[in-house]
Every structure is written in C-alpha cells, then in structure tokens.
Scaffold this motif. Structure first.
Motif, PDB file in Angstrom:
ATOM      1  N   UNK A 132       0.788  -1.047  -0.397  1.00  0.00           N
ATOM      2  CA  UNK A 132       0.241   0.160  -0.136  1.00  0.00           C
ATOM      3  C   UNK A 132       0.882   1.231   0.068  1.00  0.00           C
ATOM      4  N   UNK A 133       0.587   1.382  -1.424  1.00  0.00           N
ATOM      5  CA  UNK A 133       1.288   3.196  -1.166  1.00  0.00           C
ATOM      6  C   UNK A 133       1.088   4.087  -0.548  1.00  0.00           C
ATOM      7  N   UNK A 134       1.626   4.454   0.639  1.00  0.00           N
ATOM      8  CA  UNK A 134       0.956   5.107   1.950  1.00  0.00           C
ATOM      9  C   UNK A 134       1.667   6.734   1.634  1.00  0.00           C
ATOM     10  N   UNK A 135       2.917   7.046   1.924  1.00  0.00           N
ATOM     11  CA  UNK A 135       3.611   8.471   2.138  1.00  0.00           C
ATOM     12  C   UNK A 135       4.508   8.664   1.180  1.00  0.00           C
ATOM     13  N   UNK A 136       4.901   7.755   0.204  1.00  0.00           N
ATOM     14  CA  UNK A 136       5.865   8.370  -0.715  1.00  0.00           C
ATOM     15  C   UNK A 136       4.848   9.802  -1.788  1.00  0.00           C
ATOM     16  N   UNK A 137       6.520  10.151  -2.073  1.00  0.00           N
ATOM     17  CA  UNK A 137       5.739  11.478  -3.033  1.00  0.00           C
ATOM     18  C   UNK A 137       5.887  11.451  -4.148  1.00  0.00           C
ATOM     19  N   UNK A 138       6.638  10.083  -4.433  1.00  0.00           N
ATOM     20  CA  UNK A 138       7.486  10.377  -6.402  1.00  0.00           C
ATOM     21  C   UNK A 138       7.236   8.515  -6.692  1.00  0.00           C
ATOM     22  N   UNK A 139       7.284   8.619  -7.321  1.00  0.00           N
ATOM     23  CA  UNK A 139       6.981   7.737  -8.526  1.00  0.00           C
ATOM     24  C   UNK A 139       8.092   7.311 -10.123  1.00  0.00           C
ATOM     25  N   UNK A 140       8.822   7.639 -10.376  1.00  0.00           N
ATOM     26  CA  UNK A 140       9.216   8.152 -11.799  1.00  0.00           C
ATOM     27  C   UNK A 140       8.961   6.639 -12.439  1.00  0.00           C
ATOM     28  N   UNK A 141       8.427   6.693 -13.673  1.00  0.00           N
ATOM     29  CA  UNK A 141       8.549   5.938 -15.083  1.00  0.00           C
ATOM     30  C   UNK A 141       7.059   5.834 -14.163  1.00  0.00           C
ATOM     31  N   UNK A 152      -4.324  12.641  -0.856  1.00  0.00           N
ATOM     32  CA  UNK A 152      -4.980  13.246   0.226  1.00  0.00           C
ATOM     33  C   UNK A 152      -4.501  14.239   0.838  1.00  0.00           C
ATOM     34  N   UNK A 153      -3.262  15.073   0.472  1.00  0.00           N
ATOM     35  CA  UNK A 153      -2.555  15.298   0.934  1.00  0.00           C
ATOM     36  C   UNK A 153      -2.755  16.075   2.662  1.00  0.00           C
ATOM     37  N   UNK A 154      -2.501  14.700   3.215  1.00  0.00           N
ATOM     38  CA  UNK A 154      -2.233  14.188   5.040  1.00  0.00           C
ATOM     39  C   UNK A 154      -0.947  13.018   5.198  1.00  0.00           C
ATOM     40  N   UNK A 155      -0.410  13.456   5.504  1.00  0.00           N
ATOM     41  CA  UNK A 155       0.800  12.072   5.687  1.00  0.00           C
ATOM     42  C   UNK A 155       0.200  11.271   6.913  1.00  0.00           C
ATOM     43  N   UNK A 156       0.336  10.255   6.525  1.00  0.00           N
ATOM     44  CA  UNK A 156      -0.561   9.017   7.613  1.00  0.00           C
ATOM     45  C   UNK A 156      -0.021   8.198   8.344  1.00  0.00           C
ATOM     46  N   UNK A 157      -0.036   7.687   9.678  1.00  0.00           N
ATOM     47  CA  UNK A 157       1.033   7.031  10.772  1.00  0.00           C
ATOM     48  C   UNK A 157       0.042   5.602  10.095  1.00  0.00           C
ATOM     49  N   UNK A 158       1.812   5.131   9.513  1.00  0.00           N
ATOM     50  CA  UNK A 158       1.547   3.798   9.367  1.00  0.00           C
ATOM     51  C   UNK A 158       1.382   2.282  10.036  1.00  0.00           C
TER      52      UNK A 158
END
Length: 243
Positions: A132-141, A152-158
């Motif tokens: 599950x992609x949670x707090x990652x900002x970039x996904x090159x390619x 959601x523009x919010x960080x999550x507590x894993x």
C-alpha cells in the motif's frame, strides 16, 4: 494477531511462509517489513516501494474452508477489506481494478498477491501479501501510481493504519466461511472499476480491443462482452484493462 516486524526482506510472502513452517504457526500472523527489496505483484511484476514510506506486509490466515474451490472469493474479500478501511480515512473515489488492485481517483495505490496453502485434507490457509502506497511522494516512470498522502494531502501514521487494516483482515475467515459467493461478488461489483462500462482491453501481444466489462465468473475470470454480443472470459495473464 501476532505481529512480526523486520527491517528488510526480499519478499514478505516468502519470509512469512518460511516463518509459519519453521514455527508451526496455527493462528493468524502478520509480517511487516520496513523495506521490501523484491516484492512481487500479479502477472509476475515487481512491486516498487520506498523504504519507511509505505506498508508492505503479509498476513497468514488459516481456517479457510475449501479454499481450493473458492480462491477468487478470498481475493475479493481481501480487496473489500482494504477498501472498507481506506473509506474510514476519507480516501476519495476508491475502486478495485480486476483482479485486486486498489485505485483512488484511478491511480493505483495498492496491490494484493495471495498464495494459498493446502494440507492433505484440503484444509486451507493463505498468505496474503499487501503493498500500500502511503507516504511516498514520487513514483518515477509510473504515471498511474500514487499514494494516500499525495491524494489526500495528509501524512499517515503507518502503525495506526496497519492496525486498522488488520482488524478488517482478521475478520475475513469468518466472512469467507459464512458468506455466499454471490453476496461477496455483489459487494465486489459495487466497487469494481469499469463494471458495466465500455473500456479498452489489451491482449498479451499488445493488440487492443474495446469491450464491456460484464463481471467475474466462478473461477475469478474477467467476463467481457465484445461486438456482435460475443462474450469471453479471461484469466489474469490473458487480458489487461487499459485506463
């Protein structure tokens, strides 16, 4: 549920299967890795995840009756458990892309890989791998990939998110053993991406065809209607939904 944490592993599914055998685990158990080096997805694809930013974990679920006859029923229940949890976090426009990718606003945020285990009496258990992609900002390619934070523009507590997911997942064996396939499928359809809609499909040779997604059969194969009322069913590696 017993929770085992590791810093890194090549695959949480592989690690957990070995752990279950070596320790004779009989109850539900979860293995979560801070970094999964060689995660696998459907179609043999690699699952890319940035260390410390996302959830990469596997769950061992025993007590699944006749799992060898109802593999897609389990797949649907796992996908629905993820959707139900993420709805509580107000994740927008959630859907399930056949067979079990999790989308939000048509971006892929999660994937599931299930490996079933049987004994001689056909009693069933499964190892369910979830990325599950949670707090990652970039996904090159990967233009179709995103994360909960980006959407959601919010960080999550894993840790809290994992706990909430495991609450739903731990209830799956009861639902699996007591719910009819029809009822599970109807709920799955209510979240199925492109259900009863026209879309483009790609064959393994790269050719494209337009069709209407009609549903999923008893074997988990995708049912698509084409021109002149021609209806075909496809396994995972036989067709891909383009979007």
């Amino acid at each position: 549920m017993k929770l085992v944490k590791v810093d890194a592993t090549s695959s949480t599914n592989s690690y957990l299967k070995d752990y279950v055998k070596l320790n004779s685990i009989k109850a539900p158990c979860c293995l979560v890795a801070d970094n999964q080096i060689s995660g696998r997805g459907q179609r043999g694809t690699a699952w890319q995840s940035q260390a410390g930013k996302n959830l990469t974990f596997s769950v061992y679920l025993p007590g699944l009756e006749d799992i060898h006859k109802q593999t897609f029923k389990l797949s649907a229940l796992v996908a629905l458990a993820l959707v139900k949890t993420l709805e509580k976090y107000n994740t927008p426009k959630l859907s399930i892309k056949w067979p079990n990718d999790i989308l939000s606003r048509q971006f892929k945020i999660g994937g599931i890989l299930i490996e079933n285990m049987f004994n001689q009496n056909r009693a069933g258990a499964s190892v369910i791998g979830i990325g599950l992609n949670v707090n990652q900002d970039e996904f090159p390619g990967l233009p179709k990939a995103s994360s909960l934070k980006s959407i959601t523009r919010s960080a999550f507590d894993l840790e809290i998110l994992l706990k909430d997911l495991l609450v739903e997942i731990e209830n799956i064996p009861i639902k699996f053993n007591t719910s009819s396939y029809h009822d599970v499928l109807e709920l799955y359809y209510s979240h199925l991406f492109k259900y009863n809609k026209v879309g483009m499909y790609q064959y393994p040779d790269g050719s494209l065809i337009q069709g209407l997604l009609r549903g999923v059969d008893n074997y988990g194969r995708l049912i698509v209607e084409f021109e002149e009322d021609r209806i075909d069913s496809f396994d995972i590696k036989e067709i891909q939904i383009k979007y």
